[in-house]
Motif scaffolding. Structure first.
Motif, short mmCIF file in Angstrom:
data_model
loop_
_atom_site.label_atom_id
_atom_site.label_comp_id
_atom_site.label_asym_id
_atom_site.label_seq_id
_atom_site.Cartn_x
_atom_site.Cartn_y
_atom_site.Cartn_z
N ASN A 82 0.85 -1.20 0.00
CA ASN A 82 0.00 0.00 0.00
C ASN A 82 0.88 1.25 0.00
N ILE A 83 0.72 2.07 -1.03
CA ILE A 83 1.59 3.22 -1.24
C ILE A 83 0.79 4.52 -1.18
N ARG A 84 1.31 5.50 -0.45
CA ARG A 84 0.71 6.85 -0.42
C ARG A 84 1.66 7.80 -1.11
N LEU A 85 1.27 8.29 -2.28
CA LEU A 85 2.07 9.25 -3.04
C LEU A 85 1.73 10.66 -2.58
N MET A 86 2.75 11.39 -2.12
CA MET A 86 2.55 12.76 -1.65
C MET A 86 2.75 13.77 -2.79
N LYS A 87 3.88 13.65 -3.50
CA LYS A 87 4.18 14.57 -4.59
C LYS A 87 5.18 13.92 -5.53
N ALA A 88 4.96 14.09 -6.83
CA ALA A 88 5.87 13.57 -7.86
C ALA A 88 6.43 14.73 -8.67
N ASN A 89 7.75 14.78 -8.76
CA ASN A 89 8.40 15.87 -9.50
C ASN A 89 8.97 15.37 -10.83
N LYS A 90 9.97 14.46 -10.77
CA LYS A 90 10.61 14.00 -12.00
C LYS A 90 11.25 12.64 -11.76
N VAL A 91 11.24 11.80 -12.81
CA VAL A 91 11.97 10.54 -12.83
C VAL A 91 12.91 10.56 -14.02
N TRP A 92 14.21 10.44 -13.75
CA TRP A 92 15.21 10.40 -14.82
C TRP A 92 15.61 8.95 -15.06
N LEU A 93 15.77 8.56 -16.32
CA LEU A 93 16.14 7.19 -16.66
C LEU A 93 17.32 7.18 -17.62
N GLY A 94 18.17 6.16 -17.47
CA GLY A 94 19.31 5.99 -18.36
C GLY A 94 19.80 4.56 -18.31
N ASP A 95 20.52 4.14 -19.36
CA ASP A 95 21.11 2.80 -19.34
C ASP A 95 22.54 2.89 -19.83
N ALA A 96 23.25 1.77 -19.70
CA ALA A 96 24.68 1.74 -20.03
C ALA A 96 24.93 1.60 -21.52
N GLY A 97 23.89 1.41 -22.31
CA GLY A 97 24.07 1.23 -23.74
C GLY A 97 23.73 2.48 -24.53
N SER A 98 22.97 2.29 -25.58
CA SER A 98 22.62 3.39 -26.48
C SER A 98 21.55 4.31 -25.92
#
Length: 223
Positions: A82-98
């Protein structure tokens, strides 16, 4: 699309819900009480406006291509699964390839209502997150106080700024620069409101504290 999320905590649970909202088949890597709750009851997300339950596949057996993420959000676990989300700003994603895999996941997250963006500078964003976590997390835990209480205290805020300056110096040693606007970063943190830092949440829940990942690595870099 099939996607696996490692961990069903405050952040992992929210990201899993976003993947399902975007139409993906999500598998959650979990353990203990969280694994049991997810397998029995599914995942429940409360974002302050609505509550929704999701059926998920939960397992303790890993085996997936890894995409790195840096999450700027405030949430907490109210009970296993059970998750309570208060505030979401940004999610950054990256990988080791291309970057193809992280770009695909970023688009999936965005389709599920998660403010996600792909980046080729994931190391910089990791350090940027640590620039705040390395002071707010331990101080919040020591003081048993939420982040707003810390920042509203002049003496504690001065200590936070001193710790941030040390982080800026360490970052420069490993080629990570651009961490000079302390007041600007503190202002961003204030926007999250009176949230309880993840290390304080772990303390209150009786979980091990992430001292080595958050602080131990910094000590190693200075040697």
């Amino acid at each position: 699309m099939r996607i696996a999320v490692i961990g069903a905590g405050a952040i992992g649970g929210w990201l899993t819900a976003g993947c399902i909202e975007a139409g993906a088949k999500a598998t959650v890597l979990a353990r203990g009480a969280s694994l049991e709750a997810l397998q029995r009851d599914g995942l429940r997300l409360d974002d302050g406006e609505k509550q929704k339950r999701y059926r998920v596949e939960a397992t303790d057996n890993p085996g997936a291509r890894v995409v790195g993420t840096v999450v700027h959000a405030a949430s907490h676990v109210t009970a296993p699964g059970n998750i309570r989300l208060m505030k979401a700003n940004k999610v950054w994603l990256g990988d080791a390839g291309s970057g193809q895999h992280s770009q695909t996941v970023a688009k999936l997250f965005a389709a599920g209502g998660i403010p996600a963006e792909n980046t080729k500078e994931l190391h910089w964003h990791v350090w940027n997150k640590l620039w705040g976590n390395s002071n707010v997390n331990p101080l919040s835990t020591l003081a048993r106080a939420d982040v707003s209480q810390l920042l509203d205290d002049d003496h504690v805020r001065s200590l936070i700024q001193a710790m941030m300056r040390e982080m800026t110096e360490i970052g420069a040693l490993i080629g990570l620069t651009g961490f000079d606007e302390l007041d600007e970063r503190i202002a961003i943190t204030r926007k999250f409101g009176p949230f309880r830092a993840s290390m304080l949440q772990d303390l209150e829940a009786g979980r091990p504290l992430e001292l080595d990942p958050i602080l131990g690595g910094l000590l190693e870099l200075t040697r």
